[in-house]
Every structure is written in C-alpha cells, then in structure tokens.
Enzyme design. Structure first.
Site, mmCIF file in Angstrom:
data_model
loop_
_atom_site.group_PDB
_atom_site.id
_atom_site.type_symbol
_atom_site.label_atom_id
_atom_site.label_comp_id
_atom_site.label_asym_id
_atom_site.label_seq_id
_atom_site.Cartn_x
_atom_site.Cartn_y
_atom_site.Cartn_z
ATOM 1 N N PHE A 150 1.276 -20.403 61.242
ATOM 2 C CA PHE A 150 0.158 -21.356 60.991
ATOM 3 C C PHE A 150 -0.809 -20.697 59.635
ATOM 4 O O PHE A 150 -1.554 -21.471 59.211
ATOM 5 C CB PHE A 150 -0.564 -21.408 62.231
ATOM 6 C CG PHE A 150 -1.797 -20.366 62.169
ATOM 7 C CD1 PHE A 150 -3.123 -20.529 61.649
ATOM 8 C CD2 PHE A 150 -1.444 -19.304 63.202
ATOM 9 C CE1 PHE A 150 -4.013 -19.363 62.027
ATOM 10 C CE2 PHE A 150 -2.528 -18.358 63.499
ATOM 11 C CZ PHE A 150 -3.747 -18.359 63.085
ATOM 12 N N LYS A 174 10.861 -25.003 58.995
ATOM 13 C CA LYS A 174 10.379 -25.275 60.299
ATOM 14 C C LYS A 174 8.826 -24.900 60.161
ATOM 15 O O LYS A 174 8.701 -23.800 60.288
ATOM 16 C CB LYS A 174 11.056 -24.758 61.400
ATOM 17 C CG LYS A 174 11.135 -25.186 62.680
ATOM 18 C CD LYS A 174 9.571 -25.454 63.351
ATOM 19 C CE LYS A 174 9.133 -24.185 63.997
ATOM 20 N NZ LYS A 174 7.487 -24.355 64.231
ATOM 21 N N ARG A 178 1.194 -25.821 64.566
ATOM 22 C CA ARG A 178 -0.160 -25.799 64.522
ATOM 23 C C ARG A 178 -0.967 -26.370 63.260
ATOM 24 O O ARG A 178 -1.884 -26.718 62.961
ATOM 25 C CB ARG A 178 -0.850 -24.431 65.066
ATOM 26 C CG ARG A 178 -0.829 -24.193 66.267
ATOM 27 C CD ARG A 178 -1.333 -22.810 66.843
ATOM 28 N NE ARG A 178 -0.461 -21.955 66.717
ATOM 29 C CZ ARG A 178 -0.595 -20.587 67.041
ATOM 30 N NH1 ARG A 178 -1.843 -20.173 66.997
ATOM 31 N NH2 ARG A 178 0.550 -19.700 66.930
ATOM 32 N N CYS A 282 -2.523 -11.882 57.489
ATOM 33 C CA CYS A 282 -1.593 -10.586 57.980
ATOM 34 C C CYS A 282 -1.993 -9.334 57.244
ATOM 35 O O CYS A 282 -1.530 -8.486 57.448
ATOM 36 C CB CYS A 282 0.046 -11.045 57.868
ATOM 37 S SG CYS A 282 0.660 -11.184 56.096
ATOM 38 N N GLU A 380 -3.446 -6.350 67.494
ATOM 39 C CA GLU A 380 -3.700 -7.095 66.229
ATOM 40 C C GLU A 380 -4.898 -8.230 66.788
ATOM 41 O O GLU A 380 -4.623 -8.851 67.930
ATOM 42 C CB GLU A 380 -2.514 -7.821 65.876
ATOM 43 C CG GLU A 380 -2.956 -9.097 64.854
ATOM 44 C CD GLU A 380 -1.677 -9.748 64.105
ATOM 45 O OE1 GLU A 380 -0.704 -10.080 65.008
ATOM 46 O OE2 GLU A 380 -1.533 -9.833 62.793
#
Ligand code: NAD
Length: 487
Positions: A150, A174, A178, A282, A380
């Site tokens: 997302f 794909k 969200r 990330c 995380e």
C-alpha cells in the site's frame, strides 16, 4: 459515489464477480473513495491464460518496437503527473510533494527500461574451440505477476512493469487492496499506449487472489513487495510451484549519528526520514543510534524539528505529514509506543491522540533510551515513531545495526570519511546512506534489501530487473561447411 474499481484483462475493463468488495477510505478524512473487488481464483485464471496467450506474439515483437509503447507511457505519465500524485495522496495519505516524488521515481523506471535494446543484449565469444562459437542470449520468461504493497501505490508496480514488458513478458499487476486507485488510473494510461491485448493486465484483490497467482501454472515469475511474513510466504509458495521469485519484505532501519555530524542538516534529514510518509516507507529511519554522547545535541534538536512538523491532510499546502493508512494501523502503532514505555524507554515527544479531524492521524513520536533487545528495538513499527539508542563507539553502533533481523537500509551521519568507510564496509544492509536519510536507489541501481528484508537473488530495478525478467540461453555453434572452407 465511491468508484467501483474494475479489473483490466486482455485489453478490456471488466467488472469482477467477486463476492466481496472492500471500501477504500481516504485515510485523512475517513471518506470512502472507492470499492475494490477481492477477485476470485477464476478471474486470476482468466487473466493468466490470456496473458500467456499474448506472450508469443509480444515476445516476437522486436525490443526497439516494444519500447515505443514505453515512450508513449512516459509522455502520458508526464501529462497526467499531477492527477496521479493527487490520487496517491488521496488513497494513501502522504503529502502531495512526497506523492510527486513517488511518481517521479515511477517515471524514472520507465525511462531506464527504454534502454532494453541495449540492456537485454547477450554475450558472444568467437572460437571457444577451433571453428566453434559460443553465445548467450536473453529471452523473456513468460507471464509475470507483480504483487504490490500500500505504501507506494504509484511507484512500486513500476519497479517491475516497464522492465518486464520491455523484455517481452506479459504481466498481471495485483495492487494493494488498501491503495488500488492509482493503478486503476495508471492502467487508463497504459490502455492508451497501444499494447497488444493481454500484455498488461490488472487484477484487484487480497490474499486469496495472491495465492491464486502463486499457484497458477501459466505464471512463470512473481515479484512481491510487502511485509516480511507475507514475503516469506510468497517466496516459499511460488518457489515450490517452480516459479522464479523475488520478494521484498519489511525493515527496521537504523541511522548512526556521530558527534561530528552536521547538526542542522542531519536533524532535517533524519526528521524527514523518520516522519516523511508518516514513517510508512520501507526506508524510513526507525532507530537513531547516537555515538559517544551525540544524543545530547541531537535528541533535543530532533524533538524540536519533529514537534514543528505540521500534520494534516496531505492535499493542503503547508502540511508536512499525513495520516497512517488504517485505524488498525494507528492502534497497532499506539500499542507499540506504549510497549516501548512499558519496557523501559523514555518518552521524548508523544504523538498519540493528536486530535486532528476524522482521519487516522498520529503526530511524530520520539522515544529515547530504547533498551537493546526490547520490542521497539526489534519490531518494524511502520509509523511516525523514532527510537533512540545510545552507544559509545562506532564498532558498537555497527554491531547493533548488524544484530537486527532486517537489512533494508542503514545510514551514517558524520564528517569522518574513515568512519563512513568502515560503516559502508561492515554494515549488514543492502542500501547504505552516508549523510543520506532515505537511501533509495535510482532506477538504474538494484533496490538491494538483505536478510529478512529480501528473499531471492535478483532485486527490483535496472540490470537486476532485466536479469530477473529474462532467462539466459547459451548456444554453442559450429558450421562444418565454412569450417572446411576455412581450414
Ligand atoms: P502486506 O504484506 O500486508 O501486503 C502486501 C501484498 O500482499 C498486498 O498486495 C496484499 O494483498 C498481499 N497479502 C497480504 N496478506 C497476504 C497473505 N496472507 N497471503 C498472500 N498475500 C497477502 O504489506 P503492506 O502493509 O501493504 O505494506 C507494508 C509493508 O511492505 C511493510 O512491511 C514495508 O516495510 C514493506 N515494504 C517493503 C519494501 C521494500 O522494498 N523492502 C517497499 C515497500 C514496502
């Protein structure tokens, strides 16, 4: 009314027959902007079979002709740049400038993939034995499924799609359920690029849709970006089904700050890394590791910078940080903050309960004296939370970095070349920043996660993507007639 999202299969927009549609809310306002189908396995099957049927003709289209469609795509993405960026902000919450940066990165990947005629070239060795030549050519692998998260709904599909199709593969994207709206818009542009039917396909859905892709025999390659547990699952299941896979996972990115780091620049850069995109990158800084007393200067400076950040709807001018993605995500982050305090860390600024509108807002949070081995030292958080840990030496800092289970990014802030070199050499992470807070590789470098941040061998972007989306064929060749004439 909320837009009902469609799938794009074999050059047609198709309404899914999914039993379930999920609401897609704008995280800044809680307003539903779209509904997304959880497409069933039969629709994956249809897309995979049609993508496979499109493959032979697309593969035979010469690479210089294939990239003409990408030049068109680049032009359309530039023309629709603001619309795509606004769409990212509305579905994801990040501020408009971050969304623009994201789209710029997406376009860069299209630009780099336009070099496929050169990047896909093979190798040739003449006379490996008398009169025998040997060469290696690259051929596309077939149908590739691209499974996306997302947090960069406009960029991450483009880490792969341009390379995959430029190399002669066909693809099924794909998106995250969200944040599926921006890809719907991107496919409206792809539709105008003149690709033959079945070359680019879009199938919306969730976990079951993903599993159907991982199991489908017509799919040869799978790329995944998302959380580590799902990355591990995708890697294992698709590999067991004989597919080539690259799966990028989660992260816990440490930044080492030495006392000789430039205070103003470092503070600004670390603040952006930790709180930009509400910490949902990330490559977000999650831990600041201060060395030899650097916390005395940096913790107050970071706290002041973080406190001054304007939090709100990312479409509004002057807003510097948006909401997190869902109410569940907000509750999870708040729980982790509390856990940190319960485990002995010290609250410096508490961003919980910010009292902003109906969205899923948190304000920047800084927690100091995070105990080694505690939950927030290891987990995380994926929210606007920066933990601070103290050590005495660069060696200890590097050991702390290397003790983590993730290896997506590690950064150092210093004016010492020697310390920076030692860090670059010894840090166990695949993306390294030296006085950089978000060490995101440009499109022509691989996005190099290590350890639990990555499962696979070849990474996203650039030459790695070309290698991933092609298989090598080696030909050993001799021609008797010419050989006899020659000798
Ligand atoms: P996620 O793992 O929840 O979802 C990613 C994708 O997997 C989605 O398309 C989702 O539909 C699918 N999925 C979810 N659960 C599944 C299951 N059980 N089985 C099969 N498929 C499933 O990740 P997210 O929350 O969308 O994204 C955030 C995560 O992605 C963070 O952990 C972040 O660090 C990571 N991320 C990593 C990188 C990187 O380059 N390493 C980049 C961006 C995001």
């Amino acid at each position: 009314m909320a837009e009902k999202l469609l799938n794009y299969i074999n050059g047609e927009w198709r309404e899914s027959k999914a039993a379930t549609y999920l609401d897609v809310p704008n995280p800044a306002t809680n307003e539903v902007i779209a509904t997304v189908p959880l497409s069933p396995a039969e629709e994956v099957d249809e897309a995979a079979r049609l993508a496979k049927a499109a493959f032979p003709a697309w593969r035979r289209t010469p690479a210089p002709a294939r990239i003409q469609h990408l030049f068109k795509l680049k032009a359309l993405m530039e023309e629709n740049f603001e619309d795509l960026a606004r769409s990212i902000t509305i579905e994801n919450g990040k501020v408009l400038d971050d969304a623009r940066g994201e789209m710029r990165r997406a376009i860069e990947n299209v630009e780099v993939a336009c070099g496929i005629p050169t990047m896909m070239m093979g190798d040739f060795a003449e006379d490996v034995a008398r009169g025998v030549d040997e060469y290696m050519i690259r051929q596309p692998v077939g149908v590739a499924a691209l499974i996306c998260p997302f947090n960069f709904p406009g960029m991450i599909p483009f880490w792969y799609l341009p390379y995959a199709i430029a190399c002669g593969n066909t693809v099924i994207v794909k998106p995250s359920e969200r944040c599926p709206v921006t890809m719907q818009k991107a496919f409206r542009l792809l539709e105008q690029c003149g690709f033959p039917k079945g070359v680019v396909n879009l199938v919306n859905g969730g976990a079951d849709t993903v599993n159907a892709l991982l199991d489908h025999p017509a799919i040869s390659a799978v790329t995944f970006v998302g959380s580590t547990p799902v990355a591990r699952h995708v890697y294992a299941r698709a590999s067991a089904n004989g597919k080539r896979v690259q799966a990028q996972g989660g992260a816990k990115n440490p930044l080492i700050i030495l006392p000789d780091a430039d205070v103003n620049l470092t503070t600004r850069i670390v603040t952006d890394s930790a709180f930009g995109n509400a910490g949902q990158r990330c490559l977000a800084a999650s831990l600041a590791v201060t060395v030899a007393g650097a916390e005395q200067t940096f913790v107050p400076a970071l706290a002041e910078a973080a406190r001054s950040l304007v939090v709100g709807n990312g479409l509004q001018q002057g807003v510097q940080m948006g909401p997190v993605i869902t109410p569940q995500s907000k509750a999870r982050i708040e729980g982790l903050i509390q856990k940190g305090i319960d485990e002995g860390a010290e609250m410096v600024i508490d961003g919980r309960n910010p009292g902003i509108g109906d969205g899923y807002f948190l304000k920047p949070t800084i927690i100091a004296d995070v105990p080694p081995g505690s939950t927030i030292a290891r987990t995380e958080i994926f929210g606007p939370v920066l933990g601070v840990m103290r050590v005495d030496t660069v060696e200890e800092a590097i050991a702390l970095v290397n003790s983590g289970e993730y290896g997506n990014m590690a950064c150092i802030f210093t004016s010492s070349g020697a310390a920076a070199r030692q860090f670059r050499y010894e840090a166990d992470a695949g993306n390294i920043g030296v006085n950089i807070g978000v060490a995101a590789p440009m499109a022509f470098f691989p996005f190099s996660g290590w350890k639990n941040s990555f499962f696979g061998t070849l990474h996203a972007q650039g030459k790695h993507a070309v290698e991933f989306f092609t298989q090598t064929k080696v030909v050993v060749e001799r021609w008797f007639e010419s050989w006899e004439r020659k000798f």
